[in-house]
Motif scaffolding. Structure first.
Motif, PDB file in Angstrom:
ATOM      1  N   LEU A   1       0.838  -1.370   0.077  1.00 28.41           N
ATOM      2  CA  LEU A   1       0.001  -0.108  -0.104  1.00 28.41           C
ATOM      3  C   LEU A   1       0.800   1.194   0.062  1.00 28.41           C
ATOM      4  O   LEU A   1       0.609   1.970  -0.729  1.00 28.41           O
ATOM      5  CB  LEU A   1      -1.150   0.043   1.230  1.00 28.41           C
ATOM      6  N   ASN A   2       1.864   1.312   0.731  1.00 31.76           N
ATOM      7  CA  ASN A   2       2.675   2.557   0.869  1.00 31.76           C
ATOM      8  C   ASN A   2       3.581   2.652  -0.457  1.00 31.76           C
ATOM      9  O   ASN A   2       3.613   3.592  -1.060  1.00 31.76           O
ATOM     10  CB  ASN A   2       3.984   2.321   1.806  1.00 31.76           C
ATOM     11  N   PHE A   3       3.629   1.456  -1.199  1.00 31.47           N
ATOM     12  CA  PHE A   3       4.295   1.731  -2.488  1.00 31.47           C
ATOM     13  C   PHE A   3       3.559   2.266  -3.484  1.00 31.47           C
ATOM     14  O   PHE A   3       3.832   3.095  -4.374  1.00 31.47           O
ATOM     15  CB  PHE A   3       5.052   0.337  -2.846  1.00 31.47           C
ATOM     16  N   THR A   4       2.278   1.833  -3.375  1.00 25.94           N
ATOM     17  CA  THR A   4       1.091   2.315  -4.325  1.00 25.94           C
ATOM     18  C   THR A   4       0.601   3.662  -4.382  1.00 25.94           C
ATOM     19  O   THR A   4      -0.244   4.365  -5.109  1.00 25.94           O
ATOM     20  CB  THR A   4       0.200   1.179  -4.614  1.00 25.94           C
ATOM     21  N   ARG A   5       0.994   4.224  -3.060  1.00 29.06           N
ATOM     22  CA  ARG A   5       0.075   5.495  -2.432  1.00 29.06           C
ATOM     23  C   ARG A   5       0.235   6.804  -3.802  1.00 29.06           C
ATOM     24  O   ARG A   5      -0.919   6.961  -4.042  1.00 29.06           O
ATOM     25  CB  ARG A   5       0.619   5.894  -1.181  1.00 29.06           C
ATOM     26  N   ASN A   6       1.315   6.902  -3.929  1.00 27.63           N
ATOM     27  CA  ASN A   6       1.448   8.171  -5.074  1.00 27.63           C
ATOM     28  C   ASN A   6       1.904   7.810  -6.459  1.00 27.63           C
ATOM     29  O   ASN A   6       2.527   8.313  -7.221  1.00 27.63           O
ATOM     30  CB  ASN A   6       2.431   9.165  -4.593  1.00 27.63           C
ATOM     31  N   LEU A   7       1.454   6.432  -6.614  1.00 23.15           N
ATOM     32  CA  LEU A   7       2.186   5.729  -7.788  1.00 23.15           C
ATOM     33  C   LEU A   7       1.608   6.393  -9.100  1.00 23.15           C
ATOM     34  O   LEU A   7       2.532   6.579 -10.137  1.00 23.15           O
ATOM     35  CB  LEU A   7       1.745   4.255  -7.822  1.00 23.15           C
ATOM     36  N   VAL A   8       0.411   6.719  -9.437  1.00 18.92           N
ATOM     37  CA  VAL A   8      -0.182   7.443 -10.439  1.00 18.92           C
ATOM     38  C   VAL A   8       0.117   8.801 -10.747  1.00 18.92           C
ATOM     39  O   VAL A   8      -0.126   9.367 -11.765  1.00 18.92           O
ATOM     40  CB  VAL A   8      -1.708   7.201 -10.722  1.00 18.92           C
ATOM     41  N   ASP A   9       0.497   9.486  -9.754  1.00 23.60           N
ATOM     42  CA  ASP A   9       0.904  10.907 -10.054  1.00 23.60           C
ATOM     43  C   ASP A   9       1.948  11.104 -11.080  1.00 23.60           C
ATOM     44  O   ASP A   9       2.090  12.046 -11.604  1.00 23.60           O
ATOM     45  CB  ASP A   9       1.490  11.465  -8.527  1.00 23.60           C
ATOM     46  N   ASP A  10       2.916   9.995 -11.122  1.00 18.55           N
ATOM     47  CA  ASP A  10       4.004  10.543 -12.093  1.00 18.55           C
ATOM     48  C   ASP A  10       4.335   9.083 -13.194  1.00 18.55           C
ATOM     49  O   ASP A  10       5.354   8.605 -13.022  1.00 18.55           O
ATOM     50  CB  ASP A  10       5.234  10.807 -11.383  1.00 18.55           C
ATOM     51  N   MET A  11       3.246   9.025 -13.610  1.00 20.20           N
ATOM     52  CA  MET A  11       3.533   7.878 -14.823  1.00 20.20           C
ATOM     53  C   MET A  11       4.097   8.202 -16.096  1.00 20.20           C
ATOM     54  O   MET A  11       3.336   9.105 -16.657  1.00 20.20           O
ATOM     55  CB  MET A  11       2.276   6.982 -14.870  1.00 20.20           C
TER      56      MET A  11
END
Ligand SMILES: [Zn+2]
Length: 596
Positions: free
Chosen positions: A215-225
């Protein structure tokens, strides 16, 4: 209620033997989970294989004077043998170099392409002038343009920590053969990850029950794809099935792209080998199916971000829409179970530093169940964990040999000696009933932990039953009841019933010794099934053979419930379940292993 459960196990890379750090991440947890699910009555499909494309295979092949295919053949078989020895109950453990895998990868790609999720771009790439192959950034070194350090890698400088572009290095050279790379313009295909920002982001917000590290890893994942290249200039990989690409010998899919599709292609191969080519659909298109993915933490990005994006794109369900590909709408993962690292003296296992313990060596000396137990109860489930011989010896001697082995041994031995069979109980007391009900009650508790991949808690709860049974025997002292055989027999009956229950509870962790306990209790036939290594023919490439792991798990008797032992079942004198290890081993480790 029976449900389809997909266990998708990370693909070990076929450039060397596997060490115990690898199998503590992807291996043992996935098998403990699958065995529990089968025992609980669910229809499990457990798939994986060796990951065999990419530059590291080529580097290893050059080192050994082999072709890439010979290298992959050699290590695929070696890894399959290790995993068989460990008791990994795959329905199919295959490889990424099969004809089936190539076809499935190309089909998935074509759907992504049709739906508009693939774009072509011209980039600058480093190429080896002598081979014409791409040199990935990490195989280039040179002088850092920022701090002047002479060992900077093409992707970053370890001295000043700055991210670099290989083309910026002063005096760049290949780490493979020392030659100066050429930088050329080259066209590549990219997965349009930004086109999944909305849909992937929305899906991720529904994933609230994942382990905290994921969950920590995915938290801000989509902000900078950013768009991610899916092809390389390489002659070893799956060809790109597009006009203008298909016949170019140096354009292949990037190894990560084909490997992550392996979960699906292996399911298709399993179905084709089962005689029902559509059998994979129960795990991939039925909305009731559950998909559980197992890996080390360095692999979270491919399972929590890239693979779901590929599936959304294939399904025509990314931000740009589209239509499902030839396989229909495929299920996204339900759980991403990521382990942290098993370390040695605080560092990752490393072949080059000599801090490595190979699975094969370990199995030869200690057998599979001691390692499976150690990883389950003391492994890196939620944090990096140091492997020490001291702790391994302590767990083996005190928990497996003294607690569990001794409980089995003395219960069976006393009943064998005094009765020669499972004794019949007469007028059980409150203490007898209490112990039996503790064991029966543990099925829900341990099963609840296992269903959520909480292996340490599950093993600890199962061992609590064992400790309670040992305390019961010490309190009841059946060996002092010569004058009261009815009471003695009732105590022994109670102990044997709890041995049977504890054995069921421990079967996912200790499947090999569970088979022995089943037989010590007078049972016959297969209690816990083991995988087999079979040589099979490639389904699509005539004349090519390779080893797979598979098994007949439907034949096993183990099921997740208390089974009443039958008075009168003949018993004979047991030999010890686990041998104690020499405590000196805890200080030095075996001769062949590094000191931790
Ligand atoms: Zn630097």
């Amino acid at each position: 209620m029976s449900a389809p459960v997909l266990t998708a196990v990370a693909w070990p890379y076929a450039n060397g033997p596997r060490h115990i750090g690898h199998v503590s991440g992807f291996g043992v947890p996935s098998d403990v989970f699958s065995r529990y699910q089968r025992m609980a009555g669910n229809r499990v499909l457990m798939v994986s294989g060796t990951d065999e494309h990419g530059t590291p295979i080529l580097v290893q092949a050059d080192k050994e004077g082999l072709t890439p295919r010979q290298t992959a053949d050699k290590y695929s078989r070696m890894i399959a043998e290790d995993l068989r020895g460990l008791g990994m109950s795959y329905d199919l453990f295959t490889r990424t170099t099969t004809g089936n895998h190539y076809q499935v990868v190309q089909e998935i790609f074509l759907a992504l392409h049709r739906n508009g999720y693939v774009t072509a771009r011209t980039t600058t790439g480093a190429v080896s002038p002598s081979t014409g192959r791409t040199l990935p950034d990490r195989y280039i070194e040179g002088t850092c343009p920022i701090c002047g350090y002479d060992g900077a890698r093409g992707d970053q400088c370890d001295n000043c920590g700055n991210q670099l572009d290989a083309a910026e290095l002063v005096n760049p050279r290949s780490r493979i053969n020392g030659e100066k790379p050429e930088f050329v313009e080259t066209e590549h295909l990219f997965l349009d990850l930004p086109a999944f920002t909305e849909t992937l982001g929305k899906w991720l917000t529904t994933r609230t029950d994942w382990r905290p590290n994921v969950l920590n890893f995915t938290r801000n994942l989509v902000d900078d794809m950013r768009p991610r290249p899916i092809t390389r200039d390489l002659d070893w990989g799956v060809p790109v099935p597009l006009d203008g690409w298909r016949d170019q010998p140096l354009k292949r899919f990037y190894v990560w792209f084909d490997a992550v599709i392996g979960y699906f292609s292996a399911s298709v191969e399993w179905a084709r080998r089962s005689g029902d080519p559509d059998a994979w659909k129960a795990w991939w298109t039925d909305p009731k199916a559950q998909g559980h993915y197992f890996m080390g933490k360095d692999n979270i990005t491919f399972h929590a971000q890239i693979w779901p994006a590929l599936l959304l794109g294939h399904n025509g369900a990314g931000d740009k829409g589209g239509a499902p590909g030839a396989f229909g709408e495929l299920n996204l993962p339900d759980d991403i179970v990521s382990s942290e690292f098993l370390t040695m003296s605080g560092s990752k296992f490393s072949t080059s530093r000599g801090t490595v313990i190979y699975v094969n060596d370990f199995l030869r000396e200690f057998g599979p169940d001691t390692l499976r137990y150690f990883i389950s109860v003391a492994g890196p489930e939620t944090q990096d964990t140091d492997f020490t011989w001291e702790e391994f010896v302590r767990r083996t001697n005190f928990e497996l040999a003294n607690e569990w082995g001794n409980l089995v041994n003395r219960s069976v031995a006393m009943a064998a000696k005094n009765v020669g069979a499972v004794p019949a109980p007469v007028a059980p007391t409150a203490e007898d009933e209490q112990l039996k009900s503790l064991a029966r009650g543990a099925f829900d508790v341990v099963g609840g932990h296992l269903a959520r991949s909480r292996f340490r808690a599950a093993a600890t709860e199962a061992m609590r039953v064992v400790s309670a049974a040992n305390k019961y025997l010490s309190d009841q002292e059946p060996w002092k009841r010569k004058d009261d055989p009815e009471r003695r027999d009732t105590i022994l009956h109670t102990a044997l019933q709890v041995v049977s229950d504890a054995n069921t509870l421990l079967t996912p962790f200790l499947p090999h010794s569970a088979q022995r306990v089943h037989e010590l209790l007078g049972g016959s036939g297969v209690w816990a099934a083991q995988p087999e290594l079979r040589d099979v023919e490639d389904l699509d490439v005539p004349g090519r053979e390779y080893p797979i792991l598979t098994g007949d798990y439907a034949a096993e008797q183990a099921s997740w419930e208390s089974r009443e032992i039958q008075p009168g079942t003949p018993l004979s004198k047991p030999s010890p379940l686990f041998s104690k290890l020499d405590p000196a081993l805890g200080e030095t480790g075996p001769e062949w292993a590094p000191i931790s």
